[in-house]
Design an enzyme around this catalytic site. Structure first.
Site, PDB file in Angstrom:
ATOM      1  N   CYS A 130      89.629  14.657 -21.390  1.00 22.58           N
ATOM      2  CA  CYS A 130      89.084  13.477 -20.719  1.00 22.58           C
ATOM      3  C   CYS A 130      87.605  13.664 -20.379  1.00 22.58           C
ATOM      4  CB  CYS A 130      89.901  13.133 -19.480  1.00 22.58           C
ATOM      5  SG  CYS A 130      90.139  14.494 -18.325  1.00 22.58           S
ATOM      6  N   HIS A 131      87.148  14.912 -20.353  1.00 19.75           N
ATOM      7  CA  HIS A 131      85.726  15.168 -20.087  1.00 19.75           C
ATOM      8  C   HIS A 131      84.842  14.664 -21.223  1.00 19.75           C
ATOM      9  CE1 HIS A 131      87.149  18.757 -22.274  1.00 19.75           C
ATOM     10  NE2 HIS A 131      85.920  18.833 -22.765  1.00 19.75           N
TER      11      HIS A 131
END
Length: 165
Positions: A130-131
């Site tokens: 998700c980064h």
């Protein structure tokens, strides 16, 4: 069903790994919300094979020797959330995508805000990257581990700056 946990020190802080009998359920940040994982009692252990494999693969990732994870994952969420989290797994190492691009990837281009909400509830940080999701301008946006950790992870994956596709 019991859940098994293990704390893991990393360059971005202490992570808590959570697994069920056969799958990784969560990678939680130090001040993360327990709501990201299925309900159940956490049994601390260092002897669980999924947790041991996760710790080893994360160590390789942080050492620069791993770009892809090969772990059995158990995402606990709505069908839409699981669709978004599966899309995260398709973002290549060293590249980023905008929330709009993720929405388009899953075939729901109007769901940009919903994609952002699902991304924010991703229970398996780093493994489901998700980064790698950023604002449409390429700006860093919210991250459960904090923007400093997000910046570190993106810099680790692509020191010359992540590719924005």
């Amino acid at each position: 069903m019991p859940l098994y946990s293990q704390c893991l020190p990393t360059p971005v802080g202490s992570l808590t790994l959570i697994a069920n009998d056969s799958h990784l359920c969560a990678v939680l940040w130090e001040h993360d919300h327990a709501a990201r994982v299925p309900l159940g009692e956490w049994v601390p252990t260092g002897e669980h094979p999924v947790l041991q494999a996760t710790a080893a693969q994360l160590a390789e990732y942080f050492a620069g020797a791993r770009r892809r994870f090969d772990l059995p994952l158990a995402f606990n969420g709505t069908p839409f959330q699981r669709q978004v989290w599966a899309a995260l797994l398709a973002i290549p190492f060293g590249e980023t995508r905008s929330y709009r691009q993720v929405a388009e990837y899953i075939g729901n281009p109007l769901a940009v805000r919903a994609v952002g909400a699902a991304n924010g509830r991703n229970p398996i940080s780093i493994i489901a990257p998700c980064h790698r999701v950023v604002g449409s301008s390429g700006a860093l946006t919210g991250f459960a581990g904090g923007l400093g950790a997000k910046q570190w992870l993106l810099g680790h994956e692509c020191p010359q700056g992540p590719l924005f596709q």
